[in-house]
Design a protein around this motif. Structure first.
Motif, PDB file in Angstrom:
ATOM      1  N   LYS A 117       0.840  -1.199   0.000  1.00 48.61           N
ATOM      2  CA  LYS A 117       0.000   0.000   0.000  1.00 48.61           C
ATOM      3  C   LYS A 117       0.879   1.254   0.000  1.00 48.61           C
ATOM      4  CE  LYS A 117      -3.577  -2.396   2.657  1.00 48.61           C
ATOM      5  NZ  LYS A 117      -2.785  -3.668   2.696  1.00 48.61           N
ATOM      6  N   PRO A 118       0.288   2.416  -0.293  1.00 46.60           N
ATOM      7  CA  PRO A 118       1.049   3.671  -0.174  1.00 46.60           C
ATOM      8  C   PRO A 118       1.565   3.847   1.256  1.00 46.60           C
ATOM      9  CG  PRO A 118      -0.989   4.034  -1.388  1.00 46.60           C
ATOM     10  CD  PRO A 118      -1.072   2.645  -0.830  1.00 46.60           C
ATOM     11  N   ARG A 119       2.735   4.460   1.385  1.00 45.64           N
ATOM     12  CA  ARG A 119       3.406   4.525   2.688  1.00 45.64           C
ATOM     13  C   ARG A 119       3.573   5.953   3.202  1.00 45.64           C
ATOM     14  NH1 ARG A 119       7.843  -0.047   0.726  1.00 45.64           N
ATOM     15  NH2 ARG A 119       6.246  -1.647   0.285  1.00 45.64           N
ATOM     16  N   ASP A 120       2.830   6.883   2.631  1.00 45.40           N
ATOM     17  CA  ASP A 120       2.982   8.274   3.040  1.00 45.40           C
ATOM     18  C   ASP A 120       2.574   8.502   4.490  1.00 45.40           C
ATOM     19  OD1 ASP A 120       0.449   7.612   1.651  1.00 45.40           O
ATOM     20  OD2 ASP A 120      -0.171   9.606   2.300  1.00 45.40           O
ATOM     21  N   VAL A 121       1.792   7.598   5.061  1.00 49.72           N
ATOM     22  CA  VAL A 121       1.431   7.731   6.472  1.00 49.72           C
ATOM     23  C   VAL A 121       2.684   7.709   7.346  1.00 49.72           C
ATOM     24  CG1 VAL A 121       1.082   5.236   6.804  1.00 49.72           C
ATOM     25  CG2 VAL A 121      -0.058   6.862   8.324  1.00 49.72           C
ATOM     26  N   LEU A 122       3.724   7.019   6.917  1.00 47.14           N
ATOM     27  CA  LEU A 122       4.957   6.978   7.700  1.00 47.14           C
ATOM     28  C   LEU A 122       5.630   8.352   7.737  1.00 47.14           C
ATOM     29  CD1 LEU A 122       6.469   3.545   6.626  1.00 47.14           C
ATOM     30  CD2 LEU A 122       4.940   4.064   8.545  1.00 47.14           C
ATOM     31  N   ASP A 123       5.514   9.097   6.657  1.00 51.27           N
ATOM     32  CA  ASP A 123       6.078  10.451   6.647  1.00 51.27           C
ATOM     33  C   ASP A 123       5.312  11.357   7.605  1.00 51.27           C
ATOM     34  OD1 ASP A 123       8.133  10.347   4.301  1.00 51.27           O
ATOM     35  OD2 ASP A 123       6.343   9.333   3.566  1.00 51.27           O
ATOM     36  N   ARG A 124       4.001  11.159   7.679  1.00 49.52           N
ATOM     37  CA  ARG A 124       3.215  11.952   8.635  1.00 49.52           C
ATOM     38  C   ARG A 124       3.598  11.596  10.072  1.00 49.52           C
ATOM     39  NH1 ARG A 124      -0.867  10.670   4.885  1.00 49.52           N
ATOM     40  NH2 ARG A 124      -1.956   9.245   6.289  1.00 49.52           N
ATOM     41  N   LEU A 125       3.798  10.311  10.328  1.00 48.04           N
ATOM     42  CA  LEU A 125       4.222   9.902  11.665  1.00 48.04           C
ATOM     43  C   LEU A 125       5.612  10.442  11.983  1.00 48.04           C
ATOM     44  CD1 LEU A 125       2.969   6.206  11.647  1.00 48.04           C
ATOM     45  CD2 LEU A 125       2.077   8.047  13.082  1.00 48.04           C
ATOM     46  N   ALA A 126       6.501  10.421  11.003  1.00 51.40           N
ATOM     47  CA  ALA A 126       7.862  10.915  11.223  1.00 51.40           C
ATOM     48  C   ALA A 126       7.884  12.406  11.533  1.00 51.40           C
ATOM     49  CB  ALA A 126       8.726  10.615  10.005  1.00 51.40           C
ATOM     50  N   ALA A 127       6.862  13.121  11.079  1.00 50.16           N
ATOM     51  CA  ALA A 127       6.782  14.563  11.329  1.00 50.16           C
ATOM     52  C   ALA A 127       6.004  14.891  12.603  1.00 50.16           C
ATOM     53  CB  ALA A 127       6.123  15.255  10.137  1.00 50.16           C
ATOM     54  N   SER A 128       5.555  13.868  13.316  1.00 45.44           N
ATOM     55  CA  SER A 128       4.735  14.077  14.510  1.00 45.44           C
ATOM     56  C   SER A 128       5.544  14.711  15.641  1.00 45.44           C
ATOM     57  CB  SER A 128       4.173  12.732  14.989  1.00 45.44           C
ATOM     58  OG  SER A 128       3.576  12.848  16.265  1.00 45.44           O
ATOM     59  N   GLY A 129       4.851  15.429  16.496  1.00 43.91           N
ATOM     60  CA  GLY A 129       5.476  15.963  17.698  1.00 43.91           C
ATOM     61  C   GLY A 129       5.618  14.937  18.807  1.00 43.91           C
ATOM     62  N   ARG A 130       5.066  13.741  18.605  1.00 45.61           N
ATOM     63  CA  ARG A 130       5.137  12.680  19.617  1.00 45.61           C
ATOM     64  C   ARG A 130       6.277  11.717  19.283  1.00 45.61           C
ATOM     65  NH1 ARG A 130      -1.303  11.093  19.931  1.00 45.61           N
ATOM     66  NH2 ARG A 130      -2.002  12.891  21.182  1.00 45.61           N
ATOM     67  N   PRO A 131       7.228  11.563  20.183  1.00 48.00           N
ATOM     68  CA  PRO A 131       8.373  10.693  19.898  1.00 48.00           C
ATOM     69  C   PRO A 131       7.986   9.265  19.551  1.00 48.00           C
ATOM     70  CG  PRO A 131       8.832  12.046  21.827  1.00 48.00           C
ATOM     71  CD  PRO A 131       7.399  12.260  21.483  1.00 48.00           C
ATOM     72  N   MET A 132       6.956   8.721  20.195  1.00 48.83           N
ATOM     73  CA  MET A 132       6.613   7.330  19.911  1.00 48.83           C
ATOM     74  C   MET A 132       6.005   7.169  18.521  1.00 48.83           C
ATOM     75  SD  MET A 132       7.811   5.570  22.297  1.00 48.83           S
ATOM     76  CE  MET A 132       9.088   6.813  22.474  1.00 48.83           C
ATOM     77  N   GLU A 133       5.359   8.191  18.011  1.00 48.15           N
ATOM     78  CA  GLU A 133       4.870   8.122  16.633  1.00 48.15           C
ATOM     79  C   GLU A 133       6.043   8.149  15.664  1.00 48.15           C
ATOM     80  OE1 GLU A 133       1.736  10.898  15.824  1.00 48.15           O
ATOM     81  OE2 GLU A 133       0.421  10.039  17.354  1.00 48.15           O
ATOM     82  N   ARG A 134       7.055   8.926  15.995  1.00 48.32           N
ATOM     83  CA  ARG A 134       8.249   8.947  15.148  1.00 48.32           C
ATOM     84  C   ARG A 134       8.981   7.604  15.225  1.00 48.32           C
ATOM     85  NH1 ARG A 134       8.770  13.863  17.948  1.00 48.32           N
ATOM     86  NH2 ARG A 134      10.874  13.448  18.759  1.00 48.32           N
ATOM     87  N   ARG A 135       8.986   6.985  16.401  1.00 49.51           N
ATOM     88  CA  ARG A 135       9.600   5.661  16.519  1.00 49.51           C
ATOM     89  C   ARG A 135       8.829   4.641  15.671  1.00 49.51           C
ATOM     90  NH1 ARG A 135      13.341   3.218  20.380  1.00 49.51           N
ATOM     91  NH2 ARG A 135      13.043   0.951  20.374  1.00 49.51           N
ATOM     92  N   THR A 136       7.505   4.723  15.698  1.00 42.62           N
ATOM     93  CA  THR A 136       6.701   3.844  14.837  1.00 42.62           C
ATOM     94  C   THR A 136       7.076   4.022  13.376  1.00 42.62           C
ATOM     95  OG1 THR A 136       4.775   3.642  16.311  1.00 42.62           O
ATOM     96  CG2 THR A 136       4.354   3.459  13.956  1.00 42.62           C
ATOM     97  N   ALA A 137       7.261   5.274  12.951  1.00 39.56           N
ATOM     98  CA  ALA A 137       7.567   5.544  11.544  1.00 39.56           C
ATOM     99  C   ALA A 137       8.801   4.788  11.092  1.00 39.56           C
ATOM    100  CB  ALA A 137       7.757   7.047  11.323  1.00 39.56           C
ATOM    101  N   THR A 138       9.828   4.774  11.920  1.00 39.22           N
ATOM    102  CA  THR A 138      11.057   4.098  11.502  1.00 39.22           C
ATOM    103  C   THR A 138      10.990   2.592  11.707  1.00 39.22           C
ATOM    104  OG1 THR A 138      13.472   4.192  11.566  1.00 39.22           O
ATOM    105  CG2 THR A 138      12.330   4.443  13.673  1.00 39.22           C
TER     106      THR A 138
END
Length: 226
Positions: A117-138
């Protein structure tokens, strides 16, 4: 048979070593036992999993993400169920708020869902102000890395290279290490650009499995940069 959040919590309480423990006291309950209980009661609908996520008790939320992980790994689960798990994870990421909860579920619930599927949601998570969302992205990119698809991992790493959180540094370094196992030359090219300035713990995680002379070269570059 579908299980409920109340059944899980009741069974979890029975695992406590002290019968007189307070209602929120799960000290002494090994993680392995929580994982085992989650596997046994994994046939739980998303609405009941969300009730577990709403718990203030960390051990209960460990159970919630473990159930999500087991369902996401199950080849017999329907695509609709896996979509529901993915959507629940993102919608209630406020309750998946520690590194161990992310690590227990992000790769399969998020990453594996996005494989085709498209993976742009990971870029949104990587730009989040929440560290755990950024950890999810990677961490989610590991699902692609193990298939030899490295572009997303390096794109997210570039985004997070200057992150301020140690828990994100470690996750990015971990994925760089895994990506390096698939393509050492690409990892080396990334490190040539960033080793001098990336956070030290990120670099150490990224080079952990390299031979000592190679590790020493990258660390020397970091030291020389101050």
């Amino acid at each position: 048979m579908e299980y409920t959040a109340a059944q899980f919590i009741g069974r979890l309480r029975a695992l406590r070593p002290s019968p007189s423990a307070g209602p929120d006291d799960y000290r002494g309950v090994a993680m392995g036992k929580i994982f085992g209980l989650a596997r046994e009661l994994q046939d739980m609908p998303p609405a009941e999993i969300e009730r577990l996520l709403d718990s203030p008790v960390h051990a209960v939320r460990v159970g919630a993400v473990s159930i999500m992980d087991f369902q996401a790994r199950d080849r017999k689960r329907s695509p609709d169920r896996k979509r529901e798990l993915f959507e629940l994870y993102l919608r209630r990421h406020d309750r998946i708020d520690t590194w161990d909860l992310v690590d227990r579920s992000a790769i399969w619930v998020v990453g594996e869902y996005l494989v085709d599927k498209p993976r742009d949601v990971l870029d949104r998570l990587a730009a989040s102000g929440r560290p755990m969302e950024r950890r999810t992205a990677t961490l989610a990119t590991f699902a692609f890395i193990r298939r030899g698809e490295l572009d997303d991992a390096y794109r997210i790493a570039e985004t997070l290279i200057d992150d301020r959180e140690d828990t994100v540094h470690k996750a990015v370094g971990w994925m760089l290490r895994e990506a390096g196992k698939r393509d050492a030359a690409r990892q080396a090219a990334f490190l040539e650009r960033h080793a001098a300035t990336m956070p030290r713990v990120m670099l150490r995680y990224a080079i952990e499995k390299l031979d000592k002379p190679t590790r020493d070269r990258w660390l020397a570059m970091k030291r020389a940069a101050g």
